[in-house]
Design a protein around this motif. Structure first.
Motif, PDB file in Angstrom:
ATOM      1  N   ASP A   1     128.298 -35.764  -6.020  1.00 52.34           N
ATOM      2  CA  ASP A   1     129.501 -34.959  -5.786  1.00 52.34           C
ATOM      3  C   ASP A   1     129.504 -34.367  -4.382  1.00 52.34           C
ATOM      4  O   ASP A   1     130.542 -34.319  -3.720  1.00 52.34           O
ATOM      5  CB  ASP A   1     129.609 -33.838  -6.831  1.00 52.34           C
ATOM      6  N   MET A   2     128.344 -33.928  -3.925  1.00 51.30           N
ATOM      7  CA  MET A   2     128.255 -33.360  -2.577  1.00 51.30           C
ATOM      8  C   MET A   2     128.515 -34.426  -1.520  1.00 51.30           C
ATOM      9  O   MET A   2     129.201 -34.159  -0.528  1.00 51.30           O
ATOM     10  CB  MET A   2     126.895 -32.698  -2.368  1.00 51.30           C
ATOM     11  N   ARG A   3     127.992 -35.641  -1.738  1.00 51.40           N
ATOM     12  CA  ARG A   3     128.267 -36.735  -0.792  1.00 51.40           C
ATOM     13  C   ARG A   3     129.760 -37.017  -0.735  1.00 51.40           C
ATOM     14  O   ARG A   3     130.323 -37.207   0.350  1.00 51.40           O
ATOM     15  CB  ARG A   3     127.504 -37.996  -1.187  1.00 51.40           C
ATOM     16  N   GLU A   4     130.405 -37.067  -1.894  1.00 49.39           N
ATOM     17  CA  GLU A   4     131.853 -37.321  -1.935  1.00 49.39           C
ATOM     18  C   GLU A   4     132.624 -36.213  -1.236  1.00 49.39           C
ATOM     19  O   GLU A   4     133.580 -36.489  -0.505  1.00 49.39           O
ATOM     20  CB  GLU A   4     132.327 -37.449  -3.391  1.00 49.39           C
ATOM     21  N   ALA A   5     132.205 -34.973  -1.433  1.00 55.91           N
ATOM     22  CA  ALA A   5     132.895 -33.844  -0.796  1.00 55.91           C
ATOM     23  C   ALA A   5     132.738 -33.908   0.717  1.00 55.91           C
ATOM     24  O   ALA A   5     133.702 -33.678   1.464  1.00 55.91           O
ATOM     25  CB  ALA A   5     132.356 -32.524  -1.341  1.00 55.91           C
TER      26      ALA A   5
ATOM     27  N   GLU B   1     118.099 -32.672 -16.572  1.00 55.33           N
ATOM     28  CA  GLU B   1     118.060 -32.048 -15.250  1.00 55.33           C
ATOM     29  C   GLU B   1     118.128 -33.098 -14.145  1.00 55.33           C
ATOM     30  O   GLU B   1     118.862 -32.932 -13.162  1.00 55.33           O
ATOM     31  CB  GLU B   1     116.795 -31.209 -15.084  1.00 55.33           C
ATOM     32  N   ARG B   2     117.378 -34.201 -14.289  1.00 58.95           N
ATOM     33  CA  ARG B   2     117.432 -35.272 -13.280  1.00 58.95           C
ATOM     34  C   ARG B   2     118.851 -35.820 -13.169  1.00 58.95           C
ATOM     35  O   ARG B   2     119.351 -36.051 -12.060  1.00 58.95           O
ATOM     36  CB  ARG B   2     116.472 -36.406 -13.653  1.00 58.95           C
ATOM     37  N   ALA B   3     119.484 -36.036 -14.300  1.00 59.62           N
ATOM     38  CA  ALA B   3     120.852 -36.564 -14.278  1.00 59.62           C
ATOM     39  C   ALA B   3     121.802 -35.583 -13.604  1.00 59.62           C
ATOM     40  O   ALA B   3     122.650 -35.989 -12.794  1.00 59.62           O
ATOM     41  CB  ALA B   3     121.314 -36.865 -15.700  1.00 59.62           C
ATOM     42  N   LEU B   4     121.666 -34.308 -13.906  1.00 57.06           N
ATOM     43  CA  LEU B   4     122.529 -33.302 -13.284  1.00 57.06           C
ATOM     44  C   LEU B   4     122.292 -33.230 -11.782  1.00 57.06           C
ATOM     45  O   LEU B   4     123.249 -33.120 -11.007  1.00 57.06           O
ATOM     46  CB  LEU B   4     122.299 -31.930 -13.922  1.00 57.06           C
ATOM     47  N   ARG B   5     121.026 -33.309 -11.365  1.00 58.58           N
ATOM     48  CA  ARG B   5     120.737 -33.282  -9.926  1.00 58.58           C
ATOM     49  C   ARG B   5     121.373 -34.480  -9.221  1.00 58.58           C
ATOM     50  O   ARG B   5     121.918 -34.351  -8.123  1.00 58.58           O
ATOM     51  CB  ARG B   5     119.235 -33.265  -9.677  1.00 58.58           C
ATOM     52  N   ARG B   6     121.299 -35.652  -9.855  1.00 60.26           N
ATOM     53  CA  ARG B   6     121.925 -36.842  -9.265  1.00 60.26           C
ATOM     54  C   ARG B   6     123.435 -36.699  -9.205  1.00 60.26           C
ATOM     55  O   ARG B   6     124.063 -37.115  -8.230  1.00 60.26           O
ATOM     56  CB  ARG B   6     121.528 -38.074 -10.068  1.00 60.26           C
TER      57      ARG B   6
END
Length: 59
Positions: A45-49, A35-40
């Motif tokens: 991905d959101m920062r890149e978008a 879960e921690r890895a997925l959140r990161r």
């Protein structure tokens, strides 16, 4: 371990991810580590978008 012999809960993990969990995060709950890895990953991905959107607006 072959896919047929792996417990059902671990079918989503690759052999390499099992190895990483065992060596880097021994004793930790797999679900919490994943879960921690997925959140990161989502945050990155959101920062890149957002970055791509800003760059598109400035053009």
């Amino acid at each position: 371990m072959s896919p047929q012999r792996r417990p059902q809960a671990r079918q989503l993990l690759t052999v390499q991810s099992e190895r990483i969990l065992a060596t880097c995060y021994p004793g930790q709950v797999r679900a919490a580590v994943i879960e921690r890895a997925l959140r990161r990953m989502v945050a990155a991905d959101m920062r890149e978008a957002r970055k791509a959107l800003r760059e598109g607006e400035s053009s």
